[in-house]
Design a protein around this motif. Structure first.
Motif, short mmCIF file in Angstrom:
data_model
loop_
_atom_site.label_atom_id
_atom_site.label_comp_id
_atom_site.label_asym_id
_atom_site.label_seq_id
_atom_site.Cartn_x
_atom_site.Cartn_y
_atom_site.Cartn_z
N HIS A 101 56.01 -14.67 22.47
CA HIS A 101 55.00 -13.64 22.26
C HIS A 101 54.34 -13.80 20.89
O HIS A 101 54.35 -12.89 20.07
CB HIS A 101 55.62 -12.23 22.35
CG HIS A 101 56.20 -11.91 23.68
ND1 HIS A 101 57.43 -12.37 24.10
CD2 HIS A 101 55.71 -11.16 24.70
CE1 HIS A 101 57.66 -11.91 25.31
NE2 HIS A 101 56.65 -11.20 25.70
N PRO A 102 53.76 -14.97 20.61
CA PRO A 102 53.20 -15.18 19.27
C PRO A 102 51.89 -14.46 19.02
O PRO A 102 51.48 -14.32 17.88
CB PRO A 102 52.99 -16.69 19.22
CG PRO A 102 52.74 -17.06 20.65
CD PRO A 102 53.62 -16.16 21.47
N GLY A 103 51.22 -14.02 20.06
CA GLY A 103 49.90 -13.44 19.89
C GLY A 103 49.91 -11.93 19.91
O GLY A 103 50.85 -11.28 20.37
N GLY A 104 48.83 -11.33 19.35
CA GLY A 104 48.63 -9.90 19.40
C GLY A 104 49.58 -9.12 18.50
O GLY A 104 50.36 -9.67 17.73
N THR A 105 49.51 -7.80 18.62
CA THR A 105 50.32 -6.92 17.78
C THR A 105 51.80 -7.11 18.03
O THR A 105 52.61 -7.12 17.10
CB THR A 105 49.94 -5.45 18.05
OG1 THR A 105 48.55 -5.27 17.76
CG2 THR A 105 50.74 -4.51 17.17
N LEU A 106 52.17 -7.29 19.30
CA LEU A 106 53.59 -7.49 19.61
C LEU A 106 54.12 -8.72 18.91
O LEU A 106 55.20 -8.70 18.30
CB LEU A 106 53.78 -7.63 21.13
CG LEU A 106 55.21 -7.91 21.60
CD1 LEU A 106 56.15 -6.82 21.13
CD2 LEU A 106 55.25 -8.05 23.11
N GLY A 163 46.98 -5.16 11.81
CA GLY A 163 47.04 -4.53 13.12
C GLY A 163 48.40 -3.96 13.47
O GLY A 163 48.67 -3.66 14.64
N LEU A 164 49.28 -3.78 12.48
CA LEU A 164 50.61 -3.24 12.76
C LEU A 164 50.61 -1.73 12.85
O LEU A 164 51.61 -1.13 13.24
CB LEU A 164 51.60 -3.69 11.69
CG LEU A 164 51.88 -5.20 11.61
CD1 LEU A 164 52.90 -5.49 10.53
CD2 LEU A 164 52.34 -5.73 12.95
N ILE A 165 49.50 -1.11 12.47
CA ILE A 165 49.40 0.35 12.51
C ILE A 165 48.31 0.73 13.52
O ILE A 165 47.24 0.16 13.48
CB ILE A 165 49.03 0.92 11.12
CG1 ILE A 165 50.09 0.50 10.10
CG2 ILE A 165 48.93 2.43 11.18
CD1 ILE A 165 49.76 0.90 8.69
N LEU A 180 60.87 -8.76 7.93
CA LEU A 180 59.70 -8.60 8.79
C LEU A 180 58.75 -7.56 8.19
O LEU A 180 59.19 -6.55 7.61
CB LEU A 180 60.12 -8.17 10.19
CG LEU A 180 60.84 -9.22 11.05
CD1 LEU A 180 61.38 -8.58 12.32
CD2 LEU A 180 59.92 -10.38 11.39
N ALA A 181 57.47 -7.80 8.37
CA ALA A 181 56.47 -6.86 7.85
C ALA A 181 56.62 -5.48 8.50
O ALA A 181 56.39 -4.45 7.86
CB ALA A 181 55.06 -7.40 8.10
N ILE A 182 57.02 -5.45 9.77
CA ILE A 182 57.19 -4.17 10.45
C ILE A 182 58.31 -3.36 9.81
O ILE A 182 58.29 -2.12 9.83
CB ILE A 182 57.46 -4.39 11.97
CG1 ILE A 182 57.34 -3.09 12.75
CG2 ILE A 182 58.81 -5.03 12.19
CD1 ILE A 182 55.96 -2.51 12.77
N THR A 183 59.29 -4.03 9.21
CA THR A 183 60.36 -3.33 8.49
C THR A 183 59.80 -2.64 7.26
O THR A 183 60.19 -1.52 6.92
CB THR A 183 61.47 -4.31 8.09
OG1 THR A 183 61.96 -4.97 9.26
CG2 THR A 183 62.63 -3.58 7.41
N ALA A 184 58.87 -3.32 6.57
CA ALA A 184 58.22 -2.71 5.41
C ALA A 184 57.48 -1.44 5.83
O ALA A 184 57.52 -0.41 5.13
CB ALA A 184 57.25 -3.70 4.77
#
Length: 320
Positions: free
Chosen positions: A186-191, A318-320, A281-285
């Motif tokens: 799943h390398p593409g998109g927000t996921l 695009g993480l938010i 991971l950036a999502i952890t930040a």
């Protein structure tokens, strides 16, 4: 009288939910045999069906592929006109059908058996040709369709999808399929970004505001103004993080003090600030920022100050 859409929708949801819950009684030894067969498959899983079942089969293929079980779709009608070449030695064939007696399905079964491939049936009719001739039968019988005429595939296709998901999740857990494995597919998109984008990929584009504890208030303000992140780290001579000063800290300090001439960074900094390793991971930040109601986070590398990651950086990704 005009039908009440809310009542209809609630009825459909309740009916399909009850049918899904009833599937639990069909998770039996055949289900375990199916899992064992799929785990030991030397080729791919070839899923097939006709009509709405074909569409569900394609979704299950997508789920299998994205979770580490190589799969491919073969339309039952096209299989009779050349697409049987899709099936290779070592493949396991899985056919989805509500009735199990569609002409295309009945014609396909002996061809697959002649090839010597194992056949799994996901079927809503235990007395059908498909159920009887399959090596493994997974029962998806439902009392009736949500359609008021009991005709349009609704509840039955939901049941097929749920069994497909149950198979996929079982395979994932038995194989020990991890987040990093999921990210590969799943390398593409927000996921994809949530699974592979790291702090180091983001913060490096920012300025690196920093002052020493002894520096004056004026120097702190100049540093924060020039670097334009609304924050500065306070570090020692070895680049170790000792504190942080934010715009809010400055405002609170100015509100409390009239004599600011002798104030230095160490007088207004927050010690033990929230921070994150550049390898996280950036999502952890983002999670840390949300939990602590902050918009910037100090980035470290082996406890050394590396820079600042801002919530705007995550917004741009695009993480938010």
């Amino acid at each position: 009288m005009k039908p009440n859409c809310k009542d209809i929708a609630q009825r459909v949801i309740a009916q399909e939910a009850a049918a899904v819950a009833a599937l639990q009684k069909f998770v039996d030894d055949d289900f375990e045999r199916a899992i064992a067969l799929l785990l030991n498959c030397k080729g791919r899983i070839v899923l097939s069906g006709i009509g709405k079942s074909a569409i569900i089969a394609q979704k299950i293929v997508a789920t299998f592929n994205s979770t580490g079980t190589p799969s491919i779709f073969m339309h039952a009608a096209d299989a009779l006109h050349g697409d049987l070449g899709i099936i290779q030695e070592g493949d396991v064939v899985m056919i989805l059908s509500k009735s199990g007696n569609s002409p295309e399905i009945k014609a396909l079964i002996p061809l697959i058996k002649n090839f010597g491939n194992s056949l799994i049936a996901i079927c809503g009719n235990e007395h059908s040709d498909l159920a009887k001739q399959a090596d493994i039968f997974l029962n998806t019988t439902v009392p009736n369709e949500a359609c008021p005429n009991n005709l349009a595939p609704t509840t039955s296709t939901t049941a097929q999808l749920v069994i497909g998901d149950a198979l996929a999740v079982c395979l994932m857990e038995i194989k020990g399929f991890k987040d990093e494995d999921f990210a590969k597919f799943h390398p593409g998109g927000t996921l994809g970004k949530k699974l592979y984008l790291r702090v180091a990929d983001v913060f490096v584009h920012n300025e690196k505001p920093a002052v020493y504890p002894h520096q004056s208030l004026k120097e702190v303000i100049v540093e924060m103004t020039q670097k334009r992140l609304g924050v500065t780290a306070v570090i020692d001579e070895e680049q170790n993080l000792v504190g942080i000063i934010t715009d809010g800290d400055l405002r609170r300090m100015l509100k409390k003090n009239t004599d600011i001439e002798h104030i230095s960074a160490k007088d207004i900094m927050t010690i033990h600030p929230k921070h994150i390793s550049k390898d996280e991971l950036a999502i952890t930040a983002l999670d840390i920022m949300r939990k602590n109601a902050i918009t910037q986070l100090v980035v470290t590398d082996n406890k050394k100050y590396s820079g600042i990651i801002h919530i705007h950086d995550l917004l741009k990704e695009g993480l938010i």
